[in-house]
Write an enzyme that holds these catalytic residues in place. Structure first.
Site, mmCIF file in Angstrom:
data_model
loop_
_atom_site.group_PDB
_atom_site.id
_atom_site.type_symbol
_atom_site.label_atom_id
_atom_site.label_comp_id
_atom_site.label_asym_id
_atom_site.label_seq_id
_atom_site.Cartn_x
_atom_site.Cartn_y
_atom_site.Cartn_z
ATOM 1 C CB SER A 116 -0.947 -0.039 1.207
ATOM 2 O OG SER A 116 -1.931 0.960 1.128
ATOM 3 C CG ASP B 249 7.996 5.494 -11.659
ATOM 4 O OD1 ASP B 249 8.651 4.449 -11.790
ATOM 5 O OD2 ASP B 249 6.775 5.570 -11.920
ATOM 6 C CE LYS C 82 -4.937 -1.843 0.648
ATOM 7 N NZ LYS C 82 -4.837 -0.389 0.317
#
Length: 440
Positions: free
Chosen positions: A298, A309, A323
């Site tokens: 999560s 990224d 998740k």
């Protein structure tokens, strides 16, 4: 912006009002068939309720039946949506706040019984002499073997000032040891920080609860004050971090980024929100290594994906849990509450983590022939949201194989992790030092 509880409750009220009107309309306009009526399922529910109340072997309490029906309705959506009665919602709020009444022990389930991982510093358990490795065999005279861990945790918690009896077995001690403890308000810290050799900061995030971002900032100040020499890099350890509050995760990620997107959310394929980093983060200028594993879930995946990224960190460990959804908390009448999946979140490059996870840049896995521990991931949960056709990301991936079968994280972090027993931490430390050559 995320939908507010008030807005959703108003919508729910309008829906219920429409239902009441629809019943009348359906009764008057008999041309509408039962199959066409959108309220047919509710009529079925009413019939079942009447049958249970009139025909069940014992008199049934209507409030209990209705609560069960509501719980089943919400739980059927996905594994993370849930209706909580007043007692459950109160416990949930305490957990996310990091404060609750209890004895102050961190436990794990070993050999079908809870084992003390560590007593919380300054807690009733620590003062009474409960130690790491103690196995809790009874709580208030009730054996723990075979009970669910969440049930046992509830038994140990309670109002501050109340008492509870704990029976433990201790390695090397023949007879069980009994403790009678008075519960206190326990505050669980979510950040553990230590300054390592070569001016490397080690920061472990255990979960994202209320105040985690502020804890991180306080830890940053202490790490810098511990030496006159500046920090040269950061190891961010989010292994076994189950997630938590998205706003806290956003604040944490911002401290490692100087610019760029942190994440975006979508509701029914429409972009709802995009969180962006601000300048001046506490660790924005330092090289970073992030440690993750299959239990990183999560919000911890959100942070890991953001740093990966934005090319701010090297991720090391194992592919995360997967998740990639956001749950909104709604307060309901009578003290009840509901945790409802309302959005999916995406990494800065548009990757969906749902049922896929974040793939590390350096994968650490058992050697051929080794048997990895059984792991339950998001994609294994019944009723999970489907994965989307997006790449796992992470660019090229290197793989390190080891002879062992289970990679366990050590709670005792040595000043030089390269000499410790925690293999993943050792790799992370050495990787960071290669990125930033340090001379003393």
């Amino acid at each position: 912006m995320r939908p507010s509880a008030g807005k959703w409750l108003r919508t729910l009220g309008l829906t219920l009002a429409a239902f009441a009107g629809g019943v009348v309309t359906s009764h008057l306009a008999r041309a509408t068939s039962q199959a066409q009526s959108p309220y047919a399922p509710f009529e079925q529910l009413a019939r079942v309720l009447v049958l249970v109340e009139n025909q069940y072997v014992e008199p049934a309490q209507r409030s209990k039946i209705v609560e069960g029906a509501v719980k089943g309705m919400v739980a059927e959506l996905d594994p993370h949506s849930a209706f909580m009665n007043a007692e459950e919602f109160s416990a949930f709020q305490e957990e996310t706040g990091g404060r609750f009444g209890g004895i102050g022990v961190e436990v794990d389930f070993r050999d079908e019984a809870p084992m003390v991982i560590a007593p919380i510093e300054g807690s009733p358990a620590e003062r009474a002499g409960i130690r790491s490795g103690d196995q809790i065999v009874a709580i208030d005279g009730k054996p723990t073997r075979g009970e669910r861990l969440d049930r046992l945790i509830t038994m140990m918690r309670g109002a501050a000032g109340s008492k509870v009896k704990i029976l433990v077995r201790r390695p090397g001690v023949a007879e069980p040891i009994s403790f009678e403890l008075k519960r206190e308000e326990i505050h669980v810290t979510s950040v553990v920080a230590k300054r390592l050799d070569k001016d490397v900061a080690y920061i472990r995030l255990k979960q994202f609860q209320e105040g985690t971002h502020e804890e991180l900032l306080r830890s940053a100040s202490k790490l810098r004050a511990a030496s006159k020499t500046p920090l040269r890099g950061v190891i961010l350890d989010m292994r076994n971090n189950p997630g938590g509050l998205v706003d806290e995760a956003e604040g944490v990620a911002d401290e490692f980024l100087g610019e760029g997107t942190i994440y975006s959310t979508r509701h029914r394929n429409q972009v709802v929100d995009e969180a962006r980093a601000t300048s001046g983060g506490a660790f924005a200028s330092l090289p970073v290594v992030v440690l993750v594993n299959e239990y990183s879930a999560s919000s911890s995946e959100l942070v890991a994906g953001a740093l990966q990224d934005n090319r701010r960190a090297t991720l090391i460990g194992n592919t995360t849990f997967g998740k990639g959804s956001v749950q909104t908390i709604f307060e309901l009448p009578g003290g009840a509450g509901m945790r409802l999946t309302t959005m999916r979140y995406y990494t800065p490059s548009g990757r969906s983590i749902q049922a896929q996870g974040v793939r590390p840049d350096v994968l650490i896995q058992p050697a051929k022939g080794g048997t990895p521990a059984e792991v339950m991931r998001e994609r294994d949960l019944e009723g999970h949201l489907d994965a989307e056709e997006t790449a796992l990301g992470g660019g090229s991936q290197s793989v390190i194989t080891i002879a062992g079968t289970v990679l366990e994280m050590s709670r005792d972090v040595p000043s030089d992790p390269s000499k410790g027993k925690d293999f993943v931490l050792s790799v992370g430390y050495q990787t960071l030092l290669k990125a930033v050559p340090v001379t003393r």
